[in-house]
Design an enzyme around this catalytic site. Sequence first.
Site, PDB file in Angstrom:
ATOM      1  N   GLY A 109      31.621 -18.510 -62.127  1.00  0.00           N
ATOM      2  CA  GLY A 109      31.959 -17.888 -63.410  1.00  0.00           C
ATOM      3  C   GLY A 109      32.203 -16.396 -63.362  1.00  0.00           C
ATOM      4  O   GLY A 109      32.502 -15.785 -64.383  1.00  0.00           O
ATOM      5  N   MET A 111      34.561 -14.659 -61.555  1.00  0.00           N
ATOM      6  CA  MET A 111      35.965 -14.240 -61.483  1.00  0.00           C
ATOM      7  C   MET A 111      36.825 -15.126 -62.375  1.00  0.00           C
ATOM      8  O   MET A 111      36.340 -16.067 -62.995  1.00  0.00           O
ATOM      9  CB  MET A 111      36.434 -14.259 -60.028  1.00  0.00           C
ATOM     10  CG  MET A 111      35.799 -13.145 -59.202  1.00  0.00           C
ATOM     11  SD  MET A 111      36.303 -13.173 -57.472  1.00  0.00           S
ATOM     12  CE  MET A 111      35.429 -14.588 -56.842  1.00  0.00           C
ATOM     13  N   HIS A 476       3.148   3.167 -55.712  1.00  0.00           N
ATOM     14  CA  HIS A 476       1.771   2.664 -55.730  1.00  0.00           C
ATOM     15  C   HIS A 476       1.671   1.381 -56.545  1.00  0.00           C
ATOM     16  O   HIS A 476       1.094   0.383 -56.109  1.00  0.00           O
ATOM     17  CB  HIS A 476       0.832   3.737 -56.322  1.00  0.00           C
ATOM     18  CG  HIS A 476      -0.581   3.278 -56.466  1.00  0.00           C
ATOM     19  ND1 HIS A 476      -1.059   2.715 -57.638  1.00  0.00           N
ATOM     20  CD2 HIS A 476      -1.603   3.244 -55.582  1.00  0.00           C
ATOM     21  CE1 HIS A 476      -2.328   2.386 -57.460  1.00  0.00           C
ATOM     22  NE2 HIS A 476      -2.680   2.704 -56.226  1.00  0.00           N
ATOM     23  N   SER A 784       1.152   0.240 -35.145  1.00  0.00           N
ATOM     24  CA  SER A 784       1.617  -0.448 -36.350  1.00  0.00           C
ATOM     25  C   SER A 784       2.535   0.524 -37.077  1.00  0.00           C
ATOM     26  O   SER A 784       2.107   1.620 -37.446  1.00  0.00           O
ATOM     27  CB  SER A 784       0.450  -0.844 -37.256  1.00  0.00           C
ATOM     28  OG  SER A 784       0.935  -1.529 -38.388  1.00  0.00           O
ATOM     29  N   ASN A 788       6.947   2.344 -44.739  1.00  0.00           N
ATOM     30  CA  ASN A 788       7.126   3.034 -46.027  1.00  0.00           C
ATOM     31  C   ASN A 788       7.211   4.542 -45.787  1.00  0.00           C
ATOM     32  O   ASN A 788       8.156   5.216 -46.208  1.00  0.00           O
ATOM     33  CB  ASN A 788       5.955   2.745 -46.969  1.00  0.00           C
ATOM     34  CG  ASN A 788       5.873   1.302 -47.390  1.00  0.00           C
ATOM     35  OD1 ASN A 788       6.771   0.522 -47.120  1.00  0.00           O
ATOM     36  ND2 ASN A 788       4.788   0.941 -48.035  1.00  0.00           N
TER      37      ASN A 788
END
Length: 893
Positions: A109, A111, A476, A784, A788
């Site tokens: 739906g 185009m 956070h 590790s 972020n």
Amino acid sequence: MAKTKTKYVYFFGDGKAEGSAKMKNLLGGKGAGLAEMANLGIPVPAGFTITTEVCTYYYDHGQKFPPELKKEVEAALKGVERSMGAKFGDPKNPLLVSVRSGARISMPGMMDTVLNIGLNDQTIQGLIAKTGNERFAYDSYRRFVNMYADVVMGVKPKSDKDHDPFEEIMDQVKAKRKVTLDTELTTADLKELVVKFKALVKKTLGKPFPEDPMDQLWGGIQAVFGSWNIPRAIAYRQIHGIPEDWGTATNVQAMVFGNMGEDSATGVAFTRDPATGENYFYGEYLTNAQGEDVVAGIRTPQPINRAKKVARGVNTLEDEMPKLYQQLVGIRNKLEKHYKEMQDIEFTIQQGRLWMLQTRTGKRTAAAAIKIAVDMVGEKLIDKKTAIMRVSPEQLDQLLHPMLDPKAEKKKIAKGLPASPGAAVGQVVFSAPEAEKWVSEGKKVILVRVETSPEDIKGMNAAEGILTSRGGMTSHAAVVARGMGKCCVAGCSDISVTYAKEQFSANGVVVKRGDWISLDGSKGEVYLGQVPKVEPKLTGDFGAFMKWVDEFRKLGVRTNADTPHDAGVARAFGAEGIGLTRTEHMFFEGDRIVAVREMILADDAEGRKKALAKILPMQREDFVGIFKAMSGLPVTIRTLDPPLHEFLPHTKAEIKEVAQDLGVKPAALEQKVAALTEANPMLGHRGCRLGIAYPEITEMQARAIFEAACIVTKSGKRVYPEVMIPLVGHVNELKLQKAIVDKVAAEVMKAYGVKINYLVGTMIELPRAALTADQIAAEAQFFSFGTNDLTQTTFGLSRDDAGRFLPMYVEQGILPADPFVSMDVDGVGALVEMGVKKGRGVRKDLKVGICGEHGGDPASVKLCHKLGLNYVSCSPFRVPIARLAAAQAALEK
């Protein structure tokens, strides 16, 4: 050597086709499906596909077509004429065609489509003579003028609030005739509509409706290619990660008509139930209708069969046209067996003859995807590897969280970032303490904040969901909510929060304290009022499927968990250990925050040690609970990371209240807050820098870890602690902190008479750490990657503030994705790769993982597999998603 001529047009029809299902990238999904059906001998109206390469050419050359295209289209059109026994533009025996889009991945739906091309005031007479059905001919004509004027010529309502001008004319004619349905209009009414529709076009555009069929055809082709870049198509591609440069194909196909009377029909069906995955033929149809009517909702379609209970008095295709229904069932079985996949099909019945118009892989819910995959393995249609590749990791979110009822009415008032999936319904509160208080009184609440801080943790835990006006996908609020499996909509700039008035406004709507709202964390949407929720159902198929997943994946999957409860949830979802325990979150429980604040306010090391001695038994008890929950599995514990100011109050009222609790003067507390305030705390006095400045903090935490490990070991359970030092930028920082950990570990093990196997490692979250990973690996037993912070420091972006402009970067194609959501391959990924190679060059057995939020992102998980990491760690509710992504990465390799 002569250059091979590019072929732009591929014919299908007469039981043969120039293309096939394998050519989806060139022919698009629809074109490849039509070609394949033709090759299988399934009745398909003849047509041709103009390739996706033409779309690319069209946009690269100022919206012009390749010069060779005209001849190829004309030649293919002649083939269609031969196959269908009619001629395009012939006033006596006219061929009509449809023009439809067809991207390589279904964009339903999004185009444009144009039907009935080739009709004008001359060819309509040929159609009437050919069919003996004047009403049908004029019904097709009015549909064509309406659709062509809208899609190709742009005759549309002026705004979303205005009525469609064609519908207004239609309603006037219906009102005059005192009827409600299109099918009740007479031939004269339909003729009148054609005249009025054309008059509307001329009045609106100042030019007449095109009568030349070839002009109509090229107008339709241009409109379909043009619709690749209309706003809804662009938005759909961005949501689903479909590349802009793929382009769409365009399919020109002979029209067959479901609106030629009661012996004609049109329908849409799925070879299995797309909602549940049950193996039965599922679909709807309408008699005397064209395909658009089924999906437009103008008339209520009927079920194709009685496989599910159908209300009495409702006819089905099986009842009305039993022979054609059985033919359709045969095609359904043939297609599913051929594709070995659930198909979404479209069909038309023209005067008792069945034609297939489309087959494509059917979209389905997560529950259906898993059931279909498991069932097809059982039916020996596919193997386990194929089944695993059939289910999208992102789909699993639907299974693991409650959802807002998709059938319920909703009033959307705002949209933010889908930070943590699931659904939440509750009364609005604006502070964490009030959230706790209201929940203790039996109320359900949604905590609304400008942004959250660690101090809000108890209110966040109590709330049904969290809504913030600031912050990104790794803010956070987002990180903590995902860890809790709590619904969260973050960075919702549509809302303006006013704490003083205890209200927020959103697009003209004011929501006050105590008002009900509903959140959809999977879509990032906010609704006014209480929207009903539906709980997900984890069936036996889910367990079987996930067992197969684990057979093939090479990458370990751990969880980020700060409590025994989170650890238990993660284990139930298949986590193989904890990759990140954030010790600072434990500092906010009960009376601990008071002791933490005493420690911060202390003037010397002795004062700090006295306050820390109060925290030690509490933190030890936390670790005992986590070690027990993860019995026999490794647990990575990060020492204190955030800057100390996060543990102190900020407003004057809060400072006054806390000062009273601590027995100090407000001015002294205010002075300490000011002293600890930093211009950029994320690059300030935090992580290992705190442990170096205040070694007694690291000492207390190490003691709590190893005393807990000894206690649990003595109870008969195995414990594997891994102590992780955060924010190391220089090997000497790690040396100092590791020396403290090793010293305390030796003392505690000697005191308890217990030997604990433990590791000391570090987070690689600064570019310098990745660049000097060989030096750091001389001290670290594991790495590790804290992706972020590594993303933040590599890009120079604040993850809490960048949500204001990062969506614009993605929309404009500056970045392929939000780098806090999906790992940046060329920058952050290159640093991870360098860190792994340099680290293992010094320490061959170096264990390497990631514990940033990227650990639950499927694309990032696949990158981690490619880079040779040992494991990824993610929030508990994303563990199954990471397991599936890891298996798919192994199979793709």
